[in-house]
Design an enzyme around this catalytic site. Structure first.
Site, short mmCIF file in Angstrom:
data_model
loop_
_atom_site.label_atom_id
_atom_site.label_comp_id
_atom_site.label_asym_id
_atom_site.label_seq_id
_atom_site.Cartn_x
_atom_site.Cartn_y
_atom_site.Cartn_z
N ASP A 289 -4.52 3.83 -0.38
CA ASP A 289 -3.20 2.98 0.25
C ASP A 289 -3.69 1.81 1.04
OD1 ASP A 289 -0.10 3.64 0.23
OD2 ASP A 289 -1.39 4.68 -1.00
N THR A 290 -4.18 0.93 1.31
CA THR A 290 -4.07 -0.89 2.03
C THR A 290 -3.32 -0.96 2.94
OG1 THR A 290 -5.00 -1.21 -0.77
CG2 THR A 290 -4.26 -2.77 0.45
N ILE A 291 -4.33 -2.23 3.17
CA ILE A 291 -2.94 -2.61 4.16
C ILE A 291 -2.98 -4.13 4.26
CG2 ILE A 291 -3.14 -1.54 6.51
CD1 ILE A 291 -5.27 -4.21 7.03
#
Length: 580
Positions: free
Chosen positions: A388-390
């Protein structure tokens, strides 16, 4: 993600009948359309500011960015500071164990600069080793999917070109929060709690990322990470080499040697990210900019090129035609994505052809207005060479705009957390293919196919919008939907992100076993699409299911034609947009 009451939260994917029941259940309830301003989908107002602005997935990180710019730092300084804070505050999505990509608008030169901060696979790990272990996919967690983290090098590369204040000042807020603590936000706590059972088996994770070695921090609970504070202090004093060539690198080397890994001091010392030229395609007078492979950004451009011949405005948002055409365009773009997007040092994808209008016209002939495609072949078959990444965006009072995305992949990454360092390594290597002859086949010293993509849009050569939408394969789908919502459907910046999203799953992937789509995949629609649309999509042959959560996280900044900026933040996350 919009939360339903606990008793009503469905499994990740439900049958169509249940999905329709949910749509009926929530029909007529209070909705964004009830707002006096009249935007049907906006959950809140856009944010306007005359000088500088920031939009991140955490309110405290947004404030960090604003404080840096108020103190004289550039948008790049602010982005670095906010990203460092997010690595502490949102370890479910990012951290210095991951990679970084960015697009920067420089008001001095009046041009865009792209940065690819992806790391390479360990030199000592070979395809033969995976085959010897009988693996057909690279595992999601543990030491095998770990690649060199490119974030710290990316910070210093961006700072060298566009920074205005010392890196020690940029890292100071994150260091302070790491020592003194910060309250954990709602969505982050949810994903942290999900990660603990999966990752606690890996050395160093429980000791550094749980409470009492047992559980994730709860909503509102204060969280400290003194180990990360020490690591960031070393980086602030010693620069990027403190991470890639100093004691930190030696600790990492010893940790992987002791735990069945392959990442080495030599791999870290050899790392350098690189500046790349962003590429673009026009969509009804707007130029959309993405970075070329090994990322997946050009898939968004391919989708938009395929949609441009259709009058989506006439069809209307949420119509069967809108959803069907988008889904079929996505399938075609993702067939090329699976075949050709890879490390350009190993395979040069024909980017200019893939994003050309001529190629879109060719491929567009395969779209049936009446029937969903079950299988799609790529339009370009690679000719391979051997061998999951920002998401966040910041804009300052001088006109610099930064589009930055950073990730550990799969939420908290590999689970591998070297002792005393306070961060987790990414598992980005899972994105390689373990069969010979593919553009994205695993090789030592190779960058994997990458999902994280920043985006930018210009009009008539001038900056219009810095934006992104994180979330694995949702990202190019999300980029295209934001543009369509703004350009075709006339939504404002916040509404464009809050409108219900389309997520198609099941296309051939450029990773794993690279199994081809044969059944048309699954179309997942957020709550808000009409019952009539879902029925019409079924008649066209789509498999429609309800899903909770795969729709990504959005942030955006737009240049206000009246002066200053406009910003929007994701209502499905803990996001916050603010300015001054």
């Amino acid at each position: 993600m919009r939360r339903l009451p606990t008793a009503l939260v469905p499994p990740a994917a439900l049958t169509l009948g249940v999905a329709l029941a949910f749509a009926s259940t929530f029909a007529g309830k209070a909705h964004a359309a009830d707002r006096v301003t009249g935007e049907p989908f906006a959950t809140r107002s856009e944010v306007y500011a005359p000088n500088a602005i920031a939009a991140t997935s955490h309110p405290l990180a947004t404030q960090v960015a604003l404080d840096v710019m108020k103190g004289g730092g550039s948008a790049v300084d602010a982005a670095i500071a906010a990203n460092a804070a997010l690595g502490l505050m949102e370890p479910t999505g990012n951290g210095i164990g991951g990679d970084l990509f960015a697009i920067v608008w420089d008001p001095k030169t009046k041009k865009l600069y792209g940065y690819n901060g992806s790391g390479r696979s360990p030199k000592s790990l070979t395809l033969a080793e995976f085959q010897r272990r009988g693996l057909t996919d690279i595992p999601a967690h543990g030491p095998l999917p770990v690649t060199v983290p490119g974030t710290v090098d990316g910070w210093f590369a961006l700072h060298e070109k566009f920074g205005r204040q010392p890196m020690a000042q940029n890292l100071a807020p994150a260091i302070r929060y790491a020592r003194e603590g910060h309250p954990v936000h709602e969505v982050i706590a949810y994903y942290w709690d999900r990660s603990v059972p999966r990752l606690s088996k890996w050395p160093g994770f429980s000791e550094q990322f749980t409470v009492d070695g047992k559980r994730a921090p709860r909503v509102g609970e204060m969280w400290k990470n003194p180990n990360l504070a020490n690591t960031l202090e070393k980086i602030a004093k010693g620069g990027r080499d403190a991470f890639y060539k100093g004691d930190i690198a030696r600790t990492i080397d010893a940790y992987f040697k002791a735990n069945g890994g392959f990442l080495s001091y030599e791999d870290l010392a050899a790392h350098r990210g690189n500046w790349v030229e962003p590429v673009s395609a026009s969509y009804r007078g707007v130029d959309i900019w993405e970075l070329p492979p090994n990322g997946q950004g050009i898939a968004a451009l391919q989708i938009l090129n395929l949609l441009e011949p259709y009058d989506l405005k006439k069809y209307g948002f949420g119509s069967p035609e809108h959803v069907h055409l988008f889904t079929e365009a996505k399938k075609l773009a993702f067939a090329d994505r699976a075949a050709s997007y890879a490390d350009p040092d190993f395979y040069q994808a024909p980017v200019a052809r893939l994003i050309s209008k001529e190629y879109a016209r060719e491929r567009g002939k395969l779209i049936s207005p009446d029937r969903a495609a079950n299988a799609v072949e790529p339009g370009v078959i690679p000719e391979l060479n051997e061998g999951d990444t920002i998401y966040m965006t910041v804009a300052d009072d001088r006109g610099m705009m930064v589009s930055l995305i950073q990730s550990n992949y799969r939420g908290m990454g590999s689970g591998m957390a070297p002792p005393g360092l306070g961060f987790i390594f990414q598992d980005r290597g899972e994105q390689f293919v373990l069969k010979p002859g593919h553009a994205n086949t695993y090789a030592p010293g190779k960058r994997p196919f990458h999902t994280i993509i920043p985006a930018f849009a210009t009009k008539n050569g001038k900056p219009w919008m810095s934006f992104g939408l994180m979330g694995g394969a949702m990202q190019p789908q999300g980029h295209a939907q934001i543009i369509v919502n703004l350009v075709d459907f006339g939504m404002n910046l916040q509404e464009a992100g809050d409108a219900p999203r389309i997520h198609h799953d099941g296309s051939t992937e450029p990773a794993g076993q690279n199994t081809a789509m044969t059944d048309g995949g699954v179309l997942e629609l957020e709550t808000g699409f009409p019952y009539e649309t879902i029925r019409a999509l079924m008649r066209k042959g789509h498999t429609v299911k309800f899903a909770d959560g795969p729709f990504g996280g959005y942030q955006a900044i737009m240049v206000n034609p009246e002066g200053g900026y406009i910003a929007a933040s994701e209502s499905r996350k803990d996001g916050h947009a603010a300015g001054y």
